[in-house]
Design a protein around this motif. Structure first.
Motif, PDB file in Angstrom:
ATOM      1  N   ALA A 184      -9.214   5.553   1.285  1.00  0.00           N
ATOM      2  CA  ALA A 184      -8.145   4.562   1.433  1.00  0.00           C
ATOM      3  C   ALA A 184      -6.815   5.241   1.723  1.00  0.00           C
ATOM      4  O   ALA A 184      -6.027   4.776   2.556  1.00  0.00           O
ATOM      5  CB  ALA A 184      -8.050   3.699   0.186  1.00  0.00           C
ATOM      6  N   ALA A 185      -6.560   6.369   1.046  1.00  0.00           N
ATOM      7  CA  ALA A 185      -5.320   7.109   1.283  1.00  0.00           C
ATOM      8  C   ALA A 185      -5.283   7.659   2.711  1.00  0.00           C
ATOM      9  O   ALA A 185      -4.251   7.605   3.391  1.00  0.00           O
ATOM     10  CB  ALA A 185      -5.181   8.237   0.269  1.00  0.00           C
ATOM     11  N   ASP A 229       0.830  -1.215   0.000  1.00  0.00           N
ATOM     12  CA  ASP A 229       0.000   0.000   0.000  1.00  0.00           C
ATOM     13  C   ASP A 229       0.860   1.259   0.000  1.00  0.00           C
ATOM     14  O   ASP A 229       0.603   2.206  -0.743  1.00  0.00           O
ATOM     15  CB  ASP A 229      -0.918   0.023   1.235  1.00  0.00           C
ATOM     16  CG  ASP A 229      -2.039  -0.996   1.177  1.00  0.00           C
ATOM     17  OD1 ASP A 229      -2.326  -1.516   0.087  1.00  0.00           O
ATOM     18  OD2 ASP A 229      -2.637  -1.272   2.238  1.00  0.00           O
ATOM     19  N   ARG A 276      -7.173  -5.254  -3.629  1.00  0.00           N
ATOM     20  CA  ARG A 276      -7.496  -3.858  -3.315  1.00  0.00           C
ATOM     21  C   ARG A 276      -8.555  -3.313  -4.273  1.00  0.00           C
ATOM     22  O   ARG A 276      -9.416  -2.515  -3.863  1.00  0.00           O
ATOM     23  CB  ARG A 276      -6.232  -3.005  -3.384  1.00  0.00           C
ATOM     24  CG  ARG A 276      -5.230  -3.280  -2.259  1.00  0.00           C
ATOM     25  CD  ARG A 276      -5.793  -2.851  -0.915  1.00  0.00           C
ATOM     26  NE  ARG A 276      -4.815  -2.945   0.155  1.00  0.00           N
ATOM     27  CZ  ARG A 276      -4.841  -3.869   1.102  1.00  0.00           C
ATOM     28  NH1 ARG A 276      -5.797  -4.808   1.111  1.00  0.00           N
ATOM     29  NH2 ARG A 276      -3.918  -3.869   2.055  1.00  0.00           N
ATOM     30  N   ARG A 334     -10.759  -0.122  -2.692  1.00  0.00           N
ATOM     31  CA  ARG A 334      -9.792   0.828  -2.140  1.00  0.00           C
ATOM     32  C   ARG A 334      -8.907   1.419  -3.226  1.00  0.00           C
ATOM     33  O   ARG A 334      -8.375   2.522  -3.074  1.00  0.00           O
ATOM     34  CB  ARG A 334      -8.957   0.138  -1.069  1.00  0.00           C
ATOM     35  CG  ARG A 334      -9.812  -0.326   0.107  1.00  0.00           C
ATOM     36  CD  ARG A 334      -9.087  -1.282   1.027  1.00  0.00           C
ATOM     37  NE  ARG A 334      -8.018  -0.618   1.775  1.00  0.00           N
ATOM     38  CZ  ARG A 334      -7.275  -1.247   2.686  1.00  0.00           C
ATOM     39  NH1 ARG A 334      -7.489  -2.534   2.948  1.00  0.00           N
ATOM     40  NH2 ARG A 334      -6.333  -0.603   3.331  1.00  0.00           N
ATOM     41  N   ILE A 335      -8.714   0.670  -4.293  1.00  0.00           N
ATOM     42  CA  ILE A 335      -8.036   1.191  -5.484  1.00  0.00           C
ATOM     43  C   ILE A 335      -9.055   1.208  -6.612  1.00  0.00           C
ATOM     44  O   ILE A 335      -9.779   0.241  -6.828  1.00  0.00           O
ATOM     45  CB  ILE A 335      -6.824   0.324  -5.866  1.00  0.00           C
ATOM     46  CG1 ILE A 335      -5.710   0.486  -4.826  1.00  0.00           C
ATOM     47  CG2 ILE A 335      -6.292   0.699  -7.247  1.00  0.00           C
ATOM     48  CD1 ILE A 335      -4.484  -0.386  -5.087  1.00  0.00           C
ATOM     49  N   PHE A 346      -5.545   5.246  -5.242  1.00  0.00           N
ATOM     50  CA  PHE A 346      -6.300   4.969  -4.039  1.00  0.00           C
ATOM     51  C   PHE A 346      -7.494   5.913  -3.977  1.00  0.00           C
ATOM     52  O   PHE A 346      -7.425   7.068  -4.437  1.00  0.00           O
ATOM     53  CB  PHE A 346      -5.440   5.236  -2.793  1.00  0.00           C
ATOM     54  CG  PHE A 346      -4.698   4.034  -2.287  1.00  0.00           C
ATOM     55  CD1 PHE A 346      -5.322   2.809  -2.132  1.00  0.00           C
ATOM     56  CD2 PHE A 346      -3.358   4.141  -1.933  1.00  0.00           C
ATOM     57  CE1 PHE A 346      -4.643   1.713  -1.636  1.00  0.00           C
ATOM     58  CE2 PHE A 346      -2.662   3.048  -1.438  1.00  0.00           C
ATOM     59  CZ  PHE A 346      -3.302   1.836  -1.298  1.00  0.00           C
ATOM     60  N   TRP A 353       0.880   4.068  -2.888  1.00  0.00           N
ATOM     61  CA  TRP A 353       0.474   5.442  -2.560  1.00  0.00           C
ATOM     62  C   TRP A 353       1.571   6.440  -2.910  1.00  0.00           C
ATOM     63  O   TRP A 353       1.331   7.479  -3.524  1.00  0.00           O
ATOM     64  CB  TRP A 353       0.127   5.528  -1.077  1.00  0.00           C
ATOM     65  CG  TRP A 353      -0.191   6.923  -0.607  1.00  0.00           C
ATOM     66  CD1 TRP A 353      -1.273   7.674  -0.936  1.00  0.00           C
ATOM     67  CD2 TRP A 353       0.606   7.716   0.291  1.00  0.00           C
ATOM     68  NE1 TRP A 353      -1.213   8.901  -0.307  1.00  0.00           N
ATOM     69  CE2 TRP A 353      -0.078   8.951   0.454  1.00  0.00           C
ATOM     70  CE3 TRP A 353       1.786   7.499   0.974  1.00  0.00           C
ATOM     71  CZ2 TRP A 353       0.410   9.971   1.273  1.00  0.00           C
ATOM     72  CZ3 TRP A 353       2.286   8.509   1.791  1.00  0.00           C
ATOM     73  CH2 TRP A 353       1.598   9.728   1.931  1.00  0.00           C
TER      74      TRP A 353
END
Length: 462
Positions: free
Chosen positions: A448-449, A380, A429, A434-435, A444, A384
């Motif tokens: 989620a970020a 993740d 994800r 979330r993505i 993201f 990110w």
């Protein structure tokens, strides 16, 4: 070749767009493919890993290239990666004679000599072991005769879940042999009838040559059962055909053992010398060294009788200390450094990354990412970091760039990774929402970020 085309090729070469060079040359009329053009085609094929084709193209202009150091170097480069070391030695020697003092040529010449020496030693050992095997097998005897298997296997929940297939039947043997296209050794079948796959208590096999794993031995994670029901079975989704078709391992036999490198080396039955119905040798194949093959044993029974416990080579404490030093002090890759320097959402991002990775090493004993919680957190973090700096990132672009952050990150690096872990994490994800992918670009979600930043804050800086 005209100056404009030469400049265009130089530009594509500097941009690593070697396929564009290949496509452009192949589209040219053959009459326009002069010596310089064909030589560039050979170099481009080398740079995309199509070494056989590189040598074929360079051989088209062998007469013109005889006095050209670059031609000999490019041909030697392809031969080296085809493991045709004796021919590579001749090519690099001629390049060095024509233009002495090139450090790259001298280095590859030395590597070729080392490769040729290893091939000669391997051939001698193979011949000796084959002769011994023929002598020992002159009298018919039962497979694994006199071998006590009562303490051969490790009993663990993971071994049963990942490796141990259903009890073996003659029908399953026939079905798997048909799918693989090879007759399995009688000793392998005998062992699998005792337990159909699992983790042996002795997981190391001595070698006289260094591999990517160790100077004097290889290690296995488990032994594949004869079946399809488990991922780590011969015809399972992480089995022999998957490793050959998806990971690029040589199509010369059957993978029987996976290794702790998560796919970067395996143990195979090698049928090249005996044919699909014969008694195969056992080899180690090292993806990290260009799928280099190291001969282990003349047959499967010799291989399992030669297994020793890891205590004979236990360097776990030293390895853990080295990996802790790596995550504490190792220099970040240029890409990871660039990404961290642009972060404004949270302070001391580098120290937080080191703390997470230190915990990975403490828990696992080594620096590697798999499918556990901390590994997924680091997947993740890397995603990110990259997509916040490069918002036009597509799925394929990210998968291509991933290794340049930590996997092959130099001082702060792991020296390898299994691409399947990354694609599995990414797909998960996306399924979780979330993505998201918009117009081919991945990112993201804002939530989620924000969640990730909160997790990072929990790993306070040093």
């Amino acid at each position: 070749m005209n100056e404009k085309l030469r400049e265009q090729f130089t530009k594509w070469y500097e941009e690593d767009d070697h396929q564009q060079i290949i496509d452009t040359i192949l589209a040219m009329p053959e009459a326009e493919q002069d010596y310089e053009v064909v030589s560039e085609l050979g170099r481009a094929y080398n740079n995309v890993g199509q070494y056989e084709e590189a040598v074929v193209q360079l051989d088209r202009v062998s007469r013109e290239g005889e006095g050209d150091a670059k031609w000999h170097y490019r041909r030697g480069y392809g031969l080296y990666y085809l493991k045709r070391y004796e021919e590579a030695i001749q090519a690099f020697s001629k390049a060095n004679l024509l233009e002495p003092g090139d450090e790259t040529v001298e280095e590859l010449l030395e590597w070729s000599r080392s490769g040729a020496d290893k091939q000669h030693r391997e051939a001698a050992r193979r011949a000796a072991r084959q002769a011994a095997s023929r002598e020992n097998s002159s009298a018919e005897r039962e497979p694994l005769a006199g071998m006590d298997l009562s303490d051969f296997w490790e009993d663990s929940e993971y071994a049963g879940k990942a490796y141990e297939s259903e009890p073996l039947t003659d029908a399953m043997i026939a079905s798997v042999e048909e799918e693989l296209g090879y007759k399995l050794p009688a000793s392998y079948i005998a062992l699998m009838k005792q337990r159909n796959g699992g983790i042996p208590k002795a997981t190391c096999f001595p070698t006289e040559e260094a591999t990517s794993w160790a100077e004097d031995h290889i290690a296995i994670s488990g032994m594949l059962g004869i079946g399809r029901d488990k991922s780590y079975s011969l015809c399972g989704d992480m089995g022999s055909r998957f490793m050959i078709e998806d990971w690029g391992y040589p199509d010369i036999g059957v993978m029987i053992c996976d290794c702790p490198s998560a796919g970067h080396d395996i143990v195979m039955l090698d049928y090249r010398a005996c044919g699909r119905e014969g008694e195969p040798e056992v080899i180690h194949v090292d993806q990290e060294a260009g799928y280099e093959i190291t001969f282990l044993a003349g047959n499967f029974e010799e291989f399992i009788r030669g297994l020793v416990t890891e205590e004979a080579y236990d360097t776990s404490e030293e390895d853990k200390k080295e990996d802790l030093r790596r995550v504490n002090e190792g220099q970040f890759s240029p890409l990871l450094t660039e990404l961290c320097e642009s972060v404004t959402e949270i302070d001391q991002i580098e120290a937080r990354i080191r703390r997470i990775c230190r915990q990975v090493v403490e828990e696992k004993g080594h620096f590697s990412f798999h499918a556990d919680e901390l590994s997924c957190l680091m997947y993740d973090v890397q995603f990110w970091l990259y997509t916040r700096s490069y918002p036009d990132t597509s799925r394929q672009h990210y998968l291509d760039i991933y290794s340049k952050m930590i996997a092959f990150g130099g001082g702060f690096g792991q020296g390898g990774y299994a691409p399947a872990w990354i694609t599995d994490w990414l797909d998960q994800r996306i399924r979780e929402g979330r993505i998201v992918q918009e117009c081919g670009k991945l990112r993201f979600t804002d939530q989620a970020a924000a969640d990730l930043i909160q997790k990072l804050k929990a790993f306070g800086s040093d």
